[in-house]
Scaffold this active site. Structure first.
Site, PDB file in Angstrom:
ATOM      1  N   PHE A  66       9.427   1.550   0.405  1.00 14.99           N
ATOM      2  CA  PHE A  66       8.073   1.632   0.941  1.00 14.99           C
ATOM      3  C   PHE A  66       8.017   0.739   2.174  1.00 14.99           C
ATOM      4  O   PHE A  66       8.065  -0.484   2.079  1.00 14.99           O
ATOM      5  CB  PHE A  66       7.008   1.200  -0.059  1.00 14.99           C
ATOM      6  CG  PHE A  66       5.620   1.336   0.519  1.00 14.99           C
ATOM      7  CD1 PHE A  66       4.984   2.564   0.523  1.00 14.99           C
ATOM      8  CD2 PHE A  66       4.981   0.255   1.091  1.00 14.99           C
ATOM      9  CE1 PHE A  66       3.719   2.710   1.089  1.00 14.99           C
ATOM     10  CE2 PHE A  66       3.716   0.381   1.655  1.00 14.99           C
ATOM     11  CZ  PHE A  66       3.090   1.617   1.663  1.00 14.99           C
TER      12      PHE A  66
ATOM     13  N   ASP B 135      13.073  -5.853   5.727  1.00 15.23           N
ATOM     14  CA  ASP B 135      11.623  -5.706   5.656  1.00 15.23           C
ATOM     15  C   ASP B 135      11.109  -6.710   4.631  1.00 15.23           C
ATOM     16  O   ASP B 135      11.124  -6.462   3.428  1.00 15.23           O
ATOM     17  CB  ASP B 135      11.249  -4.276   5.262  1.00 15.23           C
ATOM     18  CG  ASP B 135       9.747  -4.061   5.146  1.00 15.23           C
ATOM     19  OD1 ASP B 135       9.000  -5.052   5.116  1.00 15.23           O
ATOM     20  OD2 ASP B 135       9.309  -2.894   5.081  1.00 15.23           O
TER      21      ASP B 135
ATOM     22  N   LYS C 264       1.598  -8.986   6.411  1.00 13.30           N
ATOM     23  CA  LYS C 264       0.787  -9.412   5.269  1.00 13.30           C
ATOM     24  C   LYS C 264       0.469 -10.908   5.304  1.00 13.30           C
ATOM     25  O   LYS C 264      -0.478 -11.327   5.934  1.00 13.30           O
ATOM     26  CB  LYS C 264       1.445  -8.980   3.970  1.00 13.30           C
ATOM     27  CG  LYS C 264       1.474  -7.452   3.818  1.00 13.30           C
ATOM     28  CD  LYS C 264       1.768  -7.020   2.418  1.00 13.30           C
ATOM     29  CE  LYS C 264       1.905  -5.504   2.305  1.00 13.30           C
ATOM     30  NZ  LYS C 264       0.669  -4.770   2.585  1.00 13.30           N
TER      31      LYS C 264
END
Length: 402
Positions: free
Chosen positions: A141, A226, A255
């Site tokens: 994801f 990531d 984030k």
């Protein structure tokens, strides 16, 4: 009709149904706790998918934002501003890298990493024009843009959004042999999550990340990590890659970099890699804006002390010990994770992940389900041990059918 019911009905009527949130309407939040419009308190055990690593309303981050709001919030990259250089310099130092390319969202940062890797492949590695290939892992994801979902294996993320962007090869996560076979002369990068969050907090086999690092060096291929969810303290280290002593060629961050205050993301790498960009080739109106830089600078400063990483490590050990005791009793099939991050596979006899999430909500705990049977637990790193234990008590009670 209650205030909660009115808010949910209005949202259902006037917003696209691209999410299926739990039926709670948050009004205020502080630390690890949120309060809804009815005045009910909930322990946040999701932390905005790790965007809220430092808790809701963290005073240092709010003060940094307020101070910057009084000065200047946006210039665009058409001009310099006085927070930009410090942000780039200090983030690069935290990562042990040389250059930063700031963006806003995680998906933007992943797109930036993809474009950077391709340009590096053509300008530095010498891959023929239009032939660059990036290897990714199944069950990944990385976001929801058209390009990113082109290399997703999640049917929900892909369905009805084609045609898809070419140039990607998907291999099983954790399989070094498959990765080696997929790397060709035209491969420019391997893009991986050190821990796959959306897939259910999947931790790769020991030695996998180190093997990826060795293979990519041998093949002159960029290793892109990531760390949007796994990075910035979540796993007990600044970066999840550190658990195997690995430094990738490129970090993709987001984030928690914005502290749950503003969207901030970045690609961090060497001057050789990020140096391939020239003016006009890539950009963002809001990327690296003064407000974002002010908040992210405070995040970097907080991470330098190591206290949040240590807290995530110590409380994470406790979390995983307690969750591990639930396995084998007929309620939990498996537990995975690292630091203050766990995926808990619920036994079918106890219901779906959504069922358990709703029952926990009724007891004042908020988590998120994924892939049907799994719930994810990722509280803010500032959570107290007492609150964490209380949340675990509620999970035990729900699993026991109370």
């Amino acid at each position: 009709m209650s205030a909660t019911e009115r808010a949910i009905a209005s949202a259902e009527a006037h917003s696209a149904h691209n999410y299926h949130p739990l039926p709670v309407v948050v009004a205020t939040a502080d630390g690890a706790w949120m309060t809804d419009v009815e005045g009910r308190r909930f322990l946040d055990m999701l932390a905005g998918y790790s965007a809220l690593n430092f808790g809701h309303g963290n005073r240092r981050l709010i003060d940094a934002a307020k101070a910057q709001l009084e000065r200047v919030t946006l210039t665009s990259r058409a001009f310099h501003h006085d927070r930009f250089a410090d942000f780039c310099t200090q983030l690069a130092e935290l990562c042990g890298m040389e250059m930063v390319l700031p963006m806003n969202t995680g998906a933007e940062a992943v797109e930036t990493a993809v474009k950077t890797a391709r340009k590096w492949g053509y300008r530095v590695k010498g891959v023929p024009p239009g032939q660059a290939k990036i290897v990714v892992a199944a069950n990944n994801f990385h976001g929801r843009t058209t390009t990113i979902i082109s290399f997703s294996t999640d049917a929900e993320a892909r369905a009805d959004f084609g045609p898809y962007t070419p140039g990607f090869e998907i291999v099983p996560y954790g399989d070094l042999t498959a990765l080696q076979a997929a790397c060709s002369a035209n491969t420019v990068a391997v893009l991986l999550e050190p821990i796959q969050g959306e897939a259910g907090v999947l931790v790769p086999p020991a030695g996998y990340l180190a093997g990826v690092r060795e293979l990519t060096r041998e093949r002159n291929v960029l290793f892109i990590a990531d760390e949007i969810q796994s990075g910035l303290g979540r796993t007990g280290r600044t970066f999840a890659c550190e658990h195997e002593g690995v430094v990738p060629d490129m970090y993709v961050l987001g984030k928690a970099l914005g502290g749950g205050v503003v969207p901030v993301s970045a690609v961090v790498s060497s001057s050789e890699v990020l140096g391939v960009h020239r003016p006009g080739e890539h950009g963002s109106t809001f990327g690296g804006n003064p407000l974002a830089c002010a908040v992210a600078l405070e995040v970097v400063t907080m991470l330098r002390t190591g206290e949040f990483q240590q807290r995530a490590s110590e409380l994470g050990d406790h979390l995983h010990h307690e969750l591990g005791l639930l396995v084998g009793g007929g309620a939990v099939d498996a537990v995975r994770g690292r630091g203050l991050w766990a995926g808990v596979d619920i036994a079918p006899s106890r219901g779906t992940g959504r069922d358990i999430s709703e029952k926990l909500m009724d007891r004042g705990v908020l988590v998120k389900d994924t892939h049907g049977s799994t719930i994810r637990i990722a509280p803010p790193l500032v959570i107290s041990k007492e609150d964490l234990d209380w949340g675990l008590d509620q999970l035990r009670a729900v699993l026991a059918g109370e």
